[in-house]
Design a protein around this motif. Structure first.
Motif, PDB file in Angstrom:
ATOM      1  N   GLU A  21       0.824  -1.210   0.000  1.00  0.00           N
ATOM      2  CA  GLU A  21       0.000   0.000   0.000  1.00  0.00           C
ATOM      3  C   GLU A  21       0.860   1.262   0.000  1.00  0.00           C
ATOM      4  O   GLU A  21       0.548   2.232  -0.685  1.00  0.00           O
ATOM      5  CB  GLU A  21      -0.942  -0.002   1.203  1.00  0.00           C
ATOM      6  N   ARG A  22       1.957   1.272   0.757  1.00  0.00           N
ATOM      7  CA  ARG A  22       2.853   2.441   0.763  1.00  0.00           C
ATOM      8  C   ARG A  22       3.471   2.634  -0.621  1.00  0.00           C
ATOM      9  O   ARG A  22       3.609   3.758  -1.094  1.00  0.00           O
ATOM     10  CB  ARG A  22       3.973   2.273   1.806  1.00  0.00           C
ATOM     11  N   LEU A  23       3.847   1.539  -1.261  1.00  0.00           N
ATOM     12  CA  LEU A  23       4.401   1.619  -2.607  1.00  0.00           C
ATOM     13  C   LEU A  23       3.368   2.202  -3.569  1.00  0.00           C
ATOM     14  O   LEU A  23       3.695   3.064  -4.397  1.00  0.00           O
ATOM     15  CB  LEU A  23       4.842   0.223  -3.064  1.00  0.00           C
ATOM     16  N   ALA A  24       2.134   1.782  -3.438  1.00  0.00           N
ATOM     17  CA  ALA A  24       1.062   2.325  -4.283  1.00  0.00           C
ATOM     18  C   ALA A  24       0.889   3.821  -4.039  1.00  0.00           C
ATOM     19  O   ALA A  24       0.713   4.598  -4.989  1.00  0.00           O
ATOM     20  CB  ALA A  24      -0.251   1.590  -4.007  1.00  0.00           C
ATOM     21  N   LEU A  25       0.973   4.241  -2.782  1.00  0.00           N
ATOM     22  CA  LEU A  25       0.848   5.669  -2.473  1.00  0.00           C
ATOM     23  C   LEU A  25       1.992   6.472  -3.082  1.00  0.00           C
ATOM     24  O   LEU A  25       1.791   7.602  -3.543  1.00  0.00           O
ATOM     25  CB  LEU A  25       0.797   5.889  -0.966  1.00  0.00           C
ATOM     26  N   MET A  26       3.178   5.899  -3.102  1.00  0.00           N
ATOM     27  CA  MET A  26       4.314   6.603  -3.714  1.00  0.00           C
ATOM     28  C   MET A  26       4.144   6.718  -5.230  1.00  0.00           C
ATOM     29  O   MET A  26       4.636   7.652  -5.834  1.00  0.00           O
ATOM     30  CB  MET A  26       5.629   5.891  -3.385  1.00  0.00           C
ATOM     31  N   GLU A  27       3.457   5.759  -5.835  1.00  0.00           N
ATOM     32  CA  GLU A  27       3.271   5.748  -7.292  1.00  0.00           C
ATOM     33  C   GLU A  27       2.118   6.626  -7.763  1.00  0.00           C
ATOM     34  O   GLU A  27       2.028   6.946  -8.936  1.00  0.00           O
ATOM     35  CB  GLU A  27       3.017   4.312  -7.779  1.00  0.00           C
ATOM     36  N   ARG A  28       1.224   7.022  -6.868  1.00  0.00           N
ATOM     37  CA  ARG A  28      -0.025   7.654  -7.287  1.00  0.00           C
ATOM     38  C   ARG A  28       0.151   8.915  -8.116  1.00  0.00           C
ATOM     39  O   ARG A  28      -0.655   9.195  -8.986  1.00  0.00           O
ATOM     40  CB  ARG A  28      -0.920   7.925  -6.094  1.00  0.00           C
ATOM     41  N   HIS A  29       1.198   9.695  -7.875  1.00  0.00           N
ATOM     42  CA  HIS A  29       1.386  10.931  -8.645  1.00  0.00           C
ATOM     43  C   HIS A  29       2.158  10.684  -9.935  1.00  0.00           C
ATOM     44  O   HIS A  29       2.033  11.450 -10.881  1.00  0.00           O
ATOM     45  CB  HIS A  29       2.114  11.982  -7.798  1.00  0.00           C
ATOM     46  N   ARG A  30       2.940   9.639  -9.954  1.00  0.00           N
ATOM     47  CA  ARG A  30       3.775   9.357 -11.115  1.00  0.00           C
ATOM     48  C   ARG A  30       3.036   8.513 -12.152  1.00  0.00           C
ATOM     49  O   ARG A  30       3.097   8.774 -13.338  1.00  0.00           O
ATOM     50  CB  ARG A  30       5.050   8.640 -10.662  1.00  0.00           C
ATOM     51  N   ASN A  31       2.341   7.482 -11.667  1.00  0.00           N
ATOM     52  CA  ASN A  31       1.689   6.560 -12.582  1.00  0.00           C
ATOM     53  C   ASN A  31       0.434   6.011 -11.905  1.00  0.00           C
ATOM     54  O   ASN A  31       0.515   5.059 -11.126  1.00  0.00           O
ATOM     55  CB  ASN A  31       2.658   5.429 -12.951  1.00  0.00           C
ATOM     56  N   THR A  32      -0.715   6.602 -12.230  1.00  0.00           N
ATOM     57  CA  THR A  32      -1.947   6.207 -11.541  1.00  0.00           C
ATOM     58  C   THR A  32      -2.360   4.777 -11.878  1.00  0.00           C
ATOM     59  O   THR A  32      -2.958   4.101 -11.043  1.00  0.00           O
ATOM     60  CB  THR A  32      -3.108   7.177 -11.853  1.00  0.00           C
ATOM     61  N   ALA A  33      -2.037   4.306 -13.080  1.00  0.00           N
ATOM     62  CA  ALA A  33      -2.383   2.923 -13.442  1.00  0.00           C
ATOM     63  C   ALA A  33      -1.587   1.936 -12.588  1.00  0.00           C
ATOM     64  O   ALA A  33      -2.144   0.940 -12.102  1.00  0.00           O
ATOM     65  CB  ALA A  33      -2.127   2.685 -14.922  1.00  0.00           C
ATOM     66  N   ASP A  34      -0.300   2.188 -12.396  1.00  0.00           N
ATOM     67  CA  ASP A  34       0.510   1.320 -11.540  1.00  0.00           C
ATOM     68  C   ASP A  34       0.027   1.383 -10.097  1.00  0.00           C
ATOM     69  O   ASP A  34      -0.019   0.364  -9.402  1.00  0.00           O
ATOM     70  CB  ASP A  34       1.994   1.711 -11.591  1.00  0.00           C
ATOM     71  N   ALA A  35      -0.324   2.581  -9.644  1.00  0.00           N
ATOM     72  CA  ALA A  35      -0.818   2.732  -8.275  1.00  0.00           C
ATOM     73  C   ALA A  35      -2.086   1.905  -8.081  1.00  0.00           C
ATOM     74  O   ALA A  35      -2.228   1.197  -7.078  1.00  0.00           O
ATOM     75  CB  ALA A  35      -1.079   4.207  -7.961  1.00  0.00           C
ATOM     76  N   GLU A  36      -3.006   1.971  -9.040  1.00  0.00           N
ATOM     77  CA  GLU A  36      -4.236   1.183  -8.922  1.00  0.00           C
ATOM     78  C   GLU A  36      -3.926  -0.312  -8.941  1.00  0.00           C
ATOM     79  O   GLU A  36      -4.489  -1.085  -8.162  1.00  0.00           O
ATOM     80  CB  GLU A  36      -5.229   1.517 -10.031  1.00  0.00           C
ATOM     81  N   ARG A  37      -3.018  -0.732  -9.807  1.00  0.00           N
ATOM     82  CA  ARG A  37      -2.648  -2.146  -9.879  1.00  0.00           C
ATOM     83  C   ARG A  37      -2.087  -2.618  -8.535  1.00  0.00           C
ATOM     84  O   ARG A  37      -2.446  -3.692  -8.037  1.00  0.00           O
ATOM     85  CB  ARG A  37      -1.620  -2.368 -10.990  1.00  0.00           C
ATOM     86  N   LEU A  38      -1.247  -1.798  -7.908  1.00  0.00           N
ATOM     87  CA  LEU A  38      -0.674  -2.157  -6.615  1.00  0.00           C
ATOM     88  C   LEU A  38      -1.742  -2.203  -5.524  1.00  0.00           C
ATOM     89  O   LEU A  38      -1.746  -3.120  -4.685  1.00  0.00           O
ATOM     90  CB  LEU A  38       0.440  -1.175  -6.248  1.00  0.00           C
ATOM     91  N   HIS A  39      -2.657  -1.233  -5.533  1.00  0.00           N
ATOM     92  CA  HIS A  39      -3.752  -1.242  -4.562  1.00  0.00           C
ATOM     93  C   HIS A  39      -4.614  -2.495  -4.735  1.00  0.00           C
ATOM     94  O   HIS A  39      -4.995  -3.145  -3.766  1.00  0.00           O
ATOM     95  CB  HIS A  39      -4.634   0.001  -4.702  1.00  0.00           C
ATOM     96  N   ARG A  40      -4.918  -2.833  -5.987  1.00  0.00           N
ATOM     97  CA  ARG A  40      -5.741  -4.022  -6.245  1.00  0.00           C
ATOM     98  C   ARG A  40      -5.019  -5.298  -5.803  1.00  0.00           C
ATOM     99  O   ARG A  40      -5.642  -6.215  -5.273  1.00  0.00           O
ATOM    100  CB  ARG A  40      -6.115  -4.103  -7.721  1.00  0.00           C
TER     101      ARG A  40
END
Length: 180
Positions: A108-127
């Motif tokens: 989840e922390r990794l997804a939060l770090m990705e949210r501004h750079r790549n929203t698709a990757d952030a969503e994939r990590l959250h899922r």
């Protein structure tokens, strides 16, 4: 807690010894993300170690290198958290390593770090975190942050299906008298 007390009292040598002892004991009993030994103790120990060298980049690097030798994914995640602002690439690598050992908080922390750079990757990590048994809240917050508040509200209300789609509401059927 003793390491923190020793650090606050200025006894850095004893604080460091106690902190490494906690990290080593937690590592010896590391059984994966489900049975994380002494989560508060590991967090405090790593924070003490990182705090002791916060002004000295070489010492911080030495502590980080030693921490990455341990098997406890929580150790890596706490070390990553201390590096997010100063060394985001290092933090991401540590979070990925912890996530590979099924630490859902690290994912989840990794997804939060990705949210501004790549929203698709952030969503994939959250899922991935949700599919692994993590909380639904961070995924829904991500959807709200990316303009999908209606979807987030529907998922909050009805949940997700096994394939990740938002579940449909169950039809309401008032119960009447039962026939015999």
């Amino acid at each position: 807690m003793m390491a923190i007390e020793r650090h606050d009292d200025g006894d850095e040598t004893e604080a460091e010894r106690l902190a490494w002892t906690v990290v080593e004991l937690a590592d010896r009993h590391a059984l994966g993300a489900v049975q994380r030994p002494w989560p508060g103790g590991t967090f405090a120990a790593v924070e003490v170690l990182m705090g002791m060298c916060s002004d000295d980049e070489d010492s911080a690097e030495s502590v980080l290198n030693r921490l990455t030798e341990f098997r406890n994914p929580q150790t890596w995640a706490v070390a990553a958290r201390s590096q997010e602002a100063r060394r985001p690439a290092r933090a991401k690598a540590l979070y990925r390593r912890a996530a590979d050992r099924e630490d859902l908080n690290a994912l989840e922390r990794l997804a939060l770090m990705e949210r501004h750079r790549n929203t698709a990757d952030a969503e994939r990590l959250h899922r991935t975190a949700v599919n692994g048994g993590g909380r639904l809240g961070p995924l829904l917050a991500h959807w709200e942050d990316t303009g999908r508040a209606d979807e987030a509200e529907r998922a909050r209300r009805y949940g997700l299906e096994i394939d990740g789609s938002i579940a449909d509401p169950w039809p309401f059927r008032p119960s009447g008298p039962r026939e015999r």
